[in-house]
Design an enzyme around this catalytic site. Structure first.
Site, PDB file in Angstrom:
ATOM      1  N   LYS A 215       0.683  -1.101  -0.013  1.00  0.00           N
ATOM      2  CA  LYS A 215      -0.044  -0.074  -0.149  1.00  0.00           C
ATOM      3  C   LYS A 215       0.999   1.258   0.088  1.00  0.00           C
ATOM      4  CE  LYS A 215      -3.038   3.026   0.935  1.00  0.00           C
ATOM      5  NZ  LYS A 215      -4.413   3.413   0.226  1.00  0.00           N
ATOM      6  N   CYS A 269      -3.825  10.767   0.584  1.00  0.00           N
ATOM      7  CA  CYS A 269      -3.078   9.343   0.629  1.00  0.00           C
ATOM      8  C   CYS A 269      -1.762   9.768  -0.001  1.00  0.00           C
ATOM      9  CB  CYS A 269      -3.802   8.657  -0.567  1.00  0.00           C
ATOM     10  SG  CYS A 269      -5.717   8.587   0.017  1.00  0.00           S
TER      11      CYS A 269
HETATM   12  N1  SAJ Z   1      -1.176  14.816  -9.539  1.00  0.00           N
HETATM   13  C1  SAJ Z   1      -0.048  15.454 -10.179  1.00  0.00           C
HETATM   14  N2  SAJ Z   1       0.179  15.120 -11.214  1.00  0.00           N
HETATM   15  C2  SAJ Z   1      -0.055  13.657 -11.643  1.00  0.00           C
HETATM   16  C3  SAJ Z   1      -1.076  12.953 -11.079  1.00  0.00           C
HETATM   17  C4  SAJ Z   1      -1.582  13.383  -9.880  1.00  0.00           C
HETATM   18  O1  SAJ Z   1       0.107  16.544  -9.695  1.00  0.00           O
HETATM   19  O2  SAJ Z   1       0.184  13.523 -12.737  1.00  0.00           O
HETATM   20  C5  SAJ Z   1      -1.715  15.027  -7.839  1.00  0.00           C
HETATM   21  C6  SAJ Z   1      -3.255  15.487  -8.048  1.00  0.00           C
HETATM   22  O3  SAJ Z   1      -3.793  16.824  -8.670  1.00  0.00           O
HETATM   23  C7  SAJ Z   1      -3.302  15.414  -6.562  1.00  0.00           C
HETATM   24  C8  SAJ Z   1      -2.481  14.363  -6.068  1.00  0.00           C
HETATM   25  O4  SAJ Z   1      -1.582  14.256  -7.140  1.00  0.00           O
HETATM   26  O5  SAJ Z   1      -3.335  16.632  -5.889  1.00  0.00           O
HETATM   27  C9  SAJ Z   1      -2.839  12.891  -5.941  1.00  0.00           C
HETATM   28  O6  SAJ Z   1      -3.979  12.450  -6.881  1.00  0.00           O
HETATM   29  P1  SAJ Z   1      -4.141  11.191  -7.214  1.00  0.00           P
HETATM   30  O7  SAJ Z   1      -5.151  10.845  -8.295  1.00  0.00           O
HETATM   31  O8  SAJ Z   1      -2.785  10.597  -7.968  1.00  0.00           O
HETATM   32  O9  SAJ Z   1      -4.385  10.272  -6.018  1.00  0.00           O
HETATM   33  P2  SAJ Z   1      -5.560   9.935  -5.066  1.00  0.00           P
HETATM   34  O10 SAJ Z   1      -4.685  10.663  -3.565  1.00  0.00           O
HETATM   35  O11 SAJ Z   1      -6.660  10.683  -5.150  1.00  0.00           O
HETATM   36  O12 SAJ Z   1      -5.638   8.478  -4.709  1.00  0.00           O
HETATM   37  C10 SAJ Z   1      -4.573   7.387  -4.524  1.00  0.00           C
HETATM   38  C11 SAJ Z   1      -4.604   6.450  -5.592  1.00  0.00           C
HETATM   39  N3  SAJ Z   1      -3.286   5.727  -5.516  1.00  0.00           N
HETATM   40  C12 SAJ Z   1      -2.624   5.614  -6.745  1.00  0.00           C
HETATM   41  O13 SAJ Z   1      -2.995   5.801  -7.671  1.00  0.00           O
HETATM   42  C13 SAJ Z   1      -1.428   4.960  -6.564  1.00  0.00           C
HETATM   43  C14 SAJ Z   1      -5.590   5.635  -5.096  1.00  0.00           C
HETATM   44  O14 SAJ Z   1      -5.675   4.297  -5.643  1.00  0.00           O
HETATM   45  C15 SAJ Z   1      -5.269   5.048  -3.390  1.00  0.00           C
HETATM   46  O15 SAJ Z   1      -6.531   4.239  -3.024  1.00  0.00           O
HETATM   47  C16 SAJ Z   1      -5.577   6.276  -2.613  1.00  0.00           C
HETATM   48  O16 SAJ Z   1      -4.367   7.199  -3.221  1.00  0.00           O
HETATM   49  C17 SAJ Z   1      -5.377   6.246  -1.054  1.00  0.00           C
HETATM   50  O17 SAJ Z   1      -6.226   5.979  -0.429  1.00  0.00           O
HETATM   51  O18 SAJ Z   1      -4.259   5.744  -0.887  1.00  0.00           O
END
Ligand code: SAJ
Length: 434
Positions: A215, A269
């Site tokens: 995780k 997360c």
């Molecule tokens: N972000 C960027 N650049 C990118 C992708 C994301 O700056 O290319 C930023 C987003 O804008 C945001 C942050 O990162 O601020 C996180 O967004 P996210 O969509 O990557 O993730 P979360 O926090 O919504 O959800 C994640 C997911 N983990 C992964 O994709 C590895 C989800 O599957 C998990 O269940 C969740 O964390 C968790 O609960 O751990």
């Protein structure tokens, strides 16, 4: 193993969807939360969190007669712990002069303690909360041993992380692969038996500490990769390159997949979980630590961009578009966009923020606009902070009629600069030096 009744401790973003999904699949579920307000809200058939489809699932669960809620656990065949593991706010760790955050494991501790009086031979206990490696073995198992029963011998104990994406929790809960790490193989099998009641994705059995690490590795991998994208945006800015163009060309290489830079990393997360590695092994995690630093500093980089576009910020009126932590969600927790707003205000700017997914949000210290017009009306500059679908289609000609601003700052590569320039705007973009 056969599960007639389960007890889910913690009815938040993960516990409530999990509990109600088990109930709609024919299992008797007692949902437990120490917060009486949450328990009363659910008893009235209402819900306290926003997640698409959750209201219907909770309603169906209540209507089936399988779902009850209470502030105290009862005897059951299985106990699931899905409580929050935030940071301690009054304590940090330090290694070689570098400070790091520490997990607050008090909710996990009290949930495990609450189970002790009801634990019986043959039960299964599963920890779902994101936790530092070895929590199941070194924190949870010893607490449960106070019952006189031993994990792995008298009852089953496992760690199974949730890995669902906010906004799609109910679908991903069922469809995603599920990892189940047991303190012994029988415990992993018992966990697999339980989740196979509704999980359609692959169920992968392993040991508890591997599951904990999996995780944390998933979210740390993403954080480190976003950090490198953010660092590339700074380098592109220095060398007069368009980072978005450079990334899209690099990503044509079959083994390269660079993520997107932006104003920072938010949510509950990805910006949190890497710290659980740093706290447990600061001497082994310089890359993870520095990636966190890079991503946390990105809002400052955005403020420098706004300064470049507008000059001195004191007294300047700025419209900030988007406050959510990522596109098309209404979750403003740990959002880099709100951090940017605070930093702009620190520089003396007067910011009005518009968040279409949460127009009524009450954000301390942030002046929320009633609508887009209200945000734009008196603005001298428009700063785009989240790539919401609503914003992608904004027409520069229309916007020009709504504002006297002629400066836009796009931090998320959403607007076509040529179209905005044709409409008389000067355009500053993150990761692009003109
Ligand atoms: N972000 C960027 N650049 C990118 C992708 C994301 O700056 O290319 C930023 C987003 O804008 C945001 C942050 O990162 O601020 C996180 O967004 P996210 O969509 O990557 O993730 P979360 O926090 O919504 O959800 C994640 C997911 N983990 C992964 O994709 C590895 C989800 O599957 C998990 O269940 C969740 O964390 C968790 O609960 O751990």
């Amino acid at each position: 193993m056969n599960f007639k009744k389960i007890c889910v401790l913690g009815l938040g973003y993960i516990g409530l969807p999990t509990a109600s999904t088990f109930a709609t699949h024919g299992v008797k579920v007692l949902g437990v939360d120490i917060n009486t307000h949450i328990v009363e809200t659910l008893q009235r058939g209402e819900i306290h969190i926003h997640e698409p489809g959750l209201r219907d699932t909770v309603k169906a669960a209540l209507a089936s007669g399988n779902f009850n809620v209470s502030t105290k656990p009862e005897e059951a065949d299985a106990f699931l712990i899905a409580v929050p593991t935030p940071f301690l706010d009054d304590q940090v760790g330090e290694y070689n002069g570098q400070k790091y955050k520490l997990a607050d494991m008090r909710a996990v501790t009290s949930a495990a303690e609450a189970i002790v009086p009801f634990l019986r031979k043959g039960n299964l206990v599963v920890l779902e909360s994101t936790s530092p490696p070895r929590t199941t073995l070194e924190l949870v198992a010893p607490i449960l041993a106070r019952s006189g029963l031993e994990a792995g011998r008298d009852f089953h104990l496992a760690y199974s992380p949730e890995r669902v994406l906010p906004g799609q929790i109910l679908r991903e809960l069922i469809e995603n692969a599920r990892v189940i790490g047991g303190v012994n193989p029988d415990s992993a099998q018992a966990g697999a038996d339980l989740y196979s009641i509704f999980v359609k994705g692959e169920i992968v059995k392993t040991d508890a500490t591997t599951a904990e690490m999996v995780k944390l590795m998933e979210n740390t991998y993403r954080d480190v990769n976003i950090a490198i994208a953010n660092e590339f945006s700074r380098l592109a800015d220095k060398f007069g390159v368009d980072v978005w163009e450079a990334i899209s060309i690099a990503n044509r290489h079959p083994r390269v997949k660079i993520l997107s830079p932006g104003p920072g990393v938010g949510g509950h997360c990805i910006s949190v979980d890497p710290w659980f590695f740093v706290e447990t092994a600061p001497e082994l995690t310089p890359l993870i630590y520095n990636s966190r630093q890079v991503n946390d500093a990105q809002p400052h980089f955005v403020v420098e961009l706004v300064k470049r576009a507008l000059g001195e910020l004191k007294g300047k009126k700025i419209a900030a578009l988007g406050l959510a932590y990522k596109p098309d969600v209404d979750d403003l927790r740990e959002s880099p966009a709100t951090e940017v707003v605070h930093l702009l205000q620190k520089e003396g700017a007067q910011v009005k923020a518009w968040e279409p997914f949460k127009p009524d949000a009450n954000m301390p210290g942030i002046n929320m606009a009633r609508n887009l017009e209200d945000a734009l009306k008196d603005a001298e500059a428009i700063v785009l902070l989240v790539r919401h679908t609503d914003f992608i289609s904004l027409s520069p000609l229309k916007v020009r009629e709504m504002t006297r601003a002629r400066v836009v700052v796009d931090t998320v590569n959403t607007w076509n600069p040529n179209e905005w320039m044709k409409a008389d705007f000067s355009v500053e973009r993150l990761g692009v030096r003109k």
